[in-house]
Design an enzyme around this catalytic site. Structure first.
Site, PDB file in Angstrom:
ATOM      1  N   ASN A  77      -9.693  -0.020  -1.487  1.00 22.82           N
ATOM      2  CA  ASN A  77      -8.471   0.326  -0.699  1.00 22.82           C
ATOM      3  C   ASN A  77      -8.168  -0.203  -2.078  1.00 22.82           C
ATOM      4  O   ASN A  77      -8.357  -1.840  -2.199  1.00 22.82           O
ATOM      5  CB  ASN A  77      -8.433  -0.379   0.095  1.00 22.82           C
ATOM      6  CG  ASN A  77      -7.077  -0.713   0.435  1.00 22.82           C
ATOM      7  OD1 ASN A  77      -5.833  -0.501  -0.833  1.00 22.82           O
ATOM      8  ND2 ASN A  77      -5.923  -1.333   1.072  1.00 22.82           N
ATOM      9  N   CYS A 103       0.876  -1.484  -0.115  1.00 20.96           N
ATOM     10  CA  CYS A 103       0.004   0.278   0.267  1.00 20.96           C
ATOM     11  C   CYS A 103       0.714   1.104   0.158  1.00 20.96           C
ATOM     12  O   CYS A 103       0.530   2.526  -0.356  1.00 20.96           O
ATOM     13  CB  CYS A 103      -0.519   0.188   1.554  1.00 20.96           C
ATOM     14  SG  CYS A 103      -2.148  -1.156   1.497  1.00 20.96           S
ATOM     15  N   HIS A 152      -3.277   7.640   1.984  1.00 23.08           N
ATOM     16  CA  HIS A 152      -3.718   6.339   2.382  1.00 23.08           C
ATOM     17  C   HIS A 152      -4.996   5.646   1.812  1.00 23.08           C
ATOM     18  O   HIS A 152      -5.861   5.837   3.191  1.00 23.08           O
ATOM     19  CB  HIS A 152      -2.982   5.194   1.893  1.00 23.08           C
ATOM     20  CG  HIS A 152      -3.753   4.177   1.805  1.00 23.08           C
ATOM     21  ND1 HIS A 152      -3.558   3.386   0.907  1.00 23.08           N
ATOM     22  CD2 HIS A 152      -2.938   2.203   2.390  1.00 23.08           C
ATOM     23  CE1 HIS A 152      -3.827   1.746   0.610  1.00 23.08           C
ATOM     24  NE2 HIS A 152      -3.285   1.333   1.778  1.00 23.08           N
TER      25      HIS A 152
HETATM   26  N1  ACO Z   1     -18.577  -8.691   8.444  1.00 21.24           N
HETATM   27  C1  ACO Z   1     -19.165  -8.740   9.694  1.00 21.24           C
HETATM   28  N2  ACO Z   1     -18.792  -9.531  10.618  1.00 21.24           N
HETATM   29  C2  ACO Z   1     -17.450  -9.644  10.420  1.00 21.24           C
HETATM   30  C3  ACO Z   1     -16.536  -9.346   9.103  1.00 21.24           C
HETATM   31  C4  ACO Z   1     -17.813  -8.847   8.300  1.00 21.24           C
HETATM   32  N3  ACO Z   1     -16.990  -8.014   7.198  1.00 21.24           N
HETATM   33  N4  ACO Z   1     -15.260  -8.534   8.904  1.00 21.24           N
HETATM   34  C5  ACO Z   1     -14.782  -9.512  10.479  1.00 21.24           C
HETATM   35  N5  ACO Z   1     -16.197  -9.592  10.821  1.00 21.24           N
HETATM   36  C6  ACO Z   1     -16.446  -9.680  12.845  1.00 21.24           C
HETATM   37  C7  ACO Z   1     -15.310 -11.016  12.963  1.00 21.24           C
HETATM   38  O1  ACO Z   1     -15.605 -12.113  13.130  1.00 21.24           O
HETATM   39  C8  ACO Z   1     -15.595 -10.527  14.455  1.00 21.24           C
HETATM   40  O2  ACO Z   1     -16.292 -11.249  15.280  1.00 21.24           O
HETATM   41  P1  ACO Z   1     -16.214 -11.764  16.412  1.00 21.24           P
HETATM   42  O3  ACO Z   1     -15.900 -10.401  17.466  1.00 21.24           O
HETATM   43  O4  ACO Z   1     -17.315 -12.498  16.897  1.00 21.24           O
HETATM   44  O5  ACO Z   1     -14.932 -12.123  16.574  1.00 21.24           O
HETATM   45  C9  ACO Z   1     -16.500  -8.892  14.619  1.00 21.24           C
HETATM   46  O6  ACO Z   1     -16.611  -8.651  13.053  1.00 21.24           O
HETATM   47  C10 ACO Z   1     -15.091  -8.022  15.015  1.00 21.24           C
HETATM   48  O7  ACO Z   1     -14.197  -7.925  13.276  1.00 21.24           O
HETATM   49  P2  ACO Z   1     -12.406  -7.445  14.479  1.00 21.24           P
HETATM   50  O8  ACO Z   1     -11.412  -7.454  13.389  1.00 21.24           O
HETATM   51  O9  ACO Z   1     -12.187  -7.287  15.674  1.00 21.24           O
HETATM   52  O10 ACO Z   1     -13.105  -5.290  13.343  1.00 21.24           O
HETATM   53  P3  ACO Z   1     -12.970  -4.035  13.627  1.00 21.24           P
HETATM   54  O11 ACO Z   1     -13.388  -3.655  13.945  1.00 21.24           O
HETATM   55  O12 ACO Z   1     -11.048  -4.681  13.711  1.00 21.24           O
HETATM   56  O13 ACO Z   1     -12.154  -4.384  11.664  1.00 21.24           O
HETATM   57  C11 ACO Z   1     -10.987  -4.277   9.599  1.00 21.24           C
HETATM   58  C12 ACO Z   1     -11.950  -5.124  10.972  1.00 21.24           C
HETATM   59  C13 ACO Z   1     -12.159  -3.516   9.061  1.00 21.24           C
HETATM   60  C14 ACO Z   1     -10.583  -5.848   8.693  1.00 21.24           C
HETATM   61  C15 ACO Z   1     -10.482  -3.594  10.451  1.00 21.24           C
HETATM   62  O14 ACO Z   1      -9.536  -3.954  11.346  1.00 21.24           O
HETATM   63  C16 ACO Z   1      -8.996  -2.490   9.857  1.00 21.24           C
HETATM   64  O15 ACO Z   1      -9.704  -1.842   8.692  1.00 21.24           O
HETATM   65  N6  ACO Z   1      -8.327  -3.276   9.695  1.00 21.24           N
HETATM   66  C17 ACO Z   1      -7.396  -2.832   8.808  1.00 21.24           C
HETATM   67  C18 ACO Z   1      -6.498  -3.925   7.657  1.00 21.24           C
HETATM   68  C19 ACO Z   1      -6.487  -2.806   6.385  1.00 21.24           C
HETATM   69  O16 ACO Z   1      -6.670  -2.256   6.411  1.00 21.24           O
HETATM   70  N7  ACO Z   1      -5.323  -4.025   6.111  1.00 21.24           N
HETATM   71  C20 ACO Z   1      -5.461  -3.611   4.228  1.00 21.24           C
HETATM   72  C21 ACO Z   1      -3.900  -3.754   3.622  1.00 21.24           C
HETATM   73  S1  ACO Z   1      -3.024  -2.462   4.918  1.00 21.24           S
HETATM   74  C22 ACO Z   1      -3.638  -0.774   4.560  1.00 21.24           C
HETATM   75  O17 ACO Z   1      -4.073  -0.468   3.671  1.00 21.24           O
HETATM   76  C23 ACO Z   1      -3.347   0.063   5.888  1.00 21.24           C
END
Ligand code: ACO
Length: 329
Positions: free
Chosen positions: A285, A113, A255
């Site tokens: 993204n 990224c 980003h």
């Molecule tokens: N729909 C519904 N529920 C979901 C989904 C979905 N698509 N995805 C995960 N869940 C659930 C999980 O299973 C979890 O359930 P549980 O509590 O029963 O285990 C719950 O939602 C919470 O999951 P978390 O992973 O804690 O959710 P979080 O608030 O952290 O959001 C996310 C997840 C959106 C991926 C976030 O962590 C994020 O944006 N991280 C950055 C990742 C990223 O952008 N990476 C890209 C590359 S690097 C970069 O570009 C910066």
């Protein structure tokens, strides 16, 4: 001598994949995706015959048209991507072939990224040293090619697309790319965000396919935490180093991974949300594509003026992160 951007362009495939479409494919909801990420829809390059080089070719053609120059005038092409058409030849070489840039040399740069920020910084050195006068820098990714559309934790985040710029010597002192800070942390980063197979460690085999090792694997929570801290830190560092106050900044171009990461970065900088560029709701993204797409949109909208101060900041796999301060020529 500083390097200035003299043309911008973007390419987004026509086909839209909305959160509603994803609701039919995965156990997820539009509401969950919007609340957690800010993303409503993303673009998908559906034609199986077309890959990242196709998007780069479209971007490169537009850049030449906008700058009104011939492909033969381009001396170097750098393509930032983590979804090259194939491991080799590089997507930059394929792009060179598409546009017929017969006098250029070309290479890919992979910083995930942060790819565009790293590539722009690299390209600037060739201009500043006087080695080259016209460099094309493109960031593009066909993320759908490495997404597991049965994994709701990653499939919702990404889209296909890209953008690019032409970099040339600035006409005046004090304009162009004025400062940059780039970082990597390969120790912490590698376990949280990776595509495990397809390289020399785990070449393609029945086993790697069965284990879904050719897709993105990430620990979203860990990546989120590091992204928020690193992007805000580097943005603040760039401001301090250049004695910039929030009011001095025309636009923060972060980003586009997650609206919450974007907002947290802006908050730390004290920059008003009206100056923060965000199109993550429309494109998701696009990895190396996000920042040049934002620049192209700003340019199309006539929002980039002589002397506008821009801060570009990124965070991605590696980990890699960085910031660039540029004054628009
Ligand atoms: N729909 C519904 N529920 C979901 C989904 C979905 N698509 N995805 C995960 N869940 C659930 C999980 O299973 C979890 O359930 P549980 O509590 O029963 O285990 C719950 O939602 C919470 O999951 P978390 O992973 O804690 O959710 P979080 O608030 O952290 O959001 C996310 C997840 C959106 C991926 C976030 O962590 C994020 O944006 N991280 C950055 C990742 C990223 O952008 N990476 C890209 C590359 S690097 C970069 O570009 C910066």
């Amino acid at each position: 001598m500083k390097a200035a951007i003299t043309a911008t362009a973007k390419y987004l495939p026509d086909s839209i994949l909305s959160n509603r479409d994803l609701e039919k494919m995965l156990d997820t909801t539009d509401e969950w995706i919007v609340t957690r990420t800010g993303i409503s829809e993303r673009r998908i390059l559906r034609d199986p015959e077309k890959a990242t080089s196709y998007m780069c070719g479209e971007i490169a053609r537009q850049l030449l048209e906008k700058r009104k120059i011939d492909a033969s005038e381009i001396e170097l092409i750098i393509v930032a991507t983590m979804t090259p058409d194939m491991l080799f030849p590089s997507t930059a070489c394929l792009t060179q072939g598409i546009i017929g840039a017969v006098n250029a040399w070309a290479f890919d740069l992979n910083a995930a990224c942060s790819g565009f920020v790293f590539a722009l910084n690299t390209a600037a050195r060739f201009i500043e040293s006087g080695v080259h006068k016209k460099v094309m820098v493109i960031g593009a990714d066909k993320m759908s090619s490495i997404l597991d559309f049965t994994d709701r934790s990653t499939a919702i985040l990404f889209g296909d697309g890209g953008g690019g710029v032409i970099l040339e010597p600035a006409d005046e002192d004090g304009f162009g790319l004025l400062d940059s800070r780039l970082y990597s942390d390969g120790k912490t980063g590698q376990e949280h965000l990776l595509m495990p197979a397809g390289g020399s460690l785990h070449p393609a085999s029945h086993e790697t396919i069965d284990k879904k090792m050719h897709y993105i694997h990430q620990d979203g929570r860990q990546v989120f935490k590091s992204a928020v801290i690193s992007m805000a830190d580097v943005a603040e560092e760039i401001m301090k180093r250049n004695n910039l106050q929030a009011d001095d900044i025309a636009y923060l171009v972060p980003h586009q991974a997650n609206q919450r990461i974007i907002s947290a970065t802006a908050e730390r900088m004290g920059v008003d949300q009206s100056k923060v560029i965000s199109n993550v709701s429309r494109f998701g993204n696009t990895t190396a594509g996000t920042i040049p797409i934002c620049l192209a949109e700003l340019d199309e909208q006539g929002k980039l003026h002589h002397g506008s101060n821009l801060i570009l900041v990124s965070f991605g796999a590696g980990y890699t992160w960085g910031g660039i301060y540029l004054k628009w020529q």
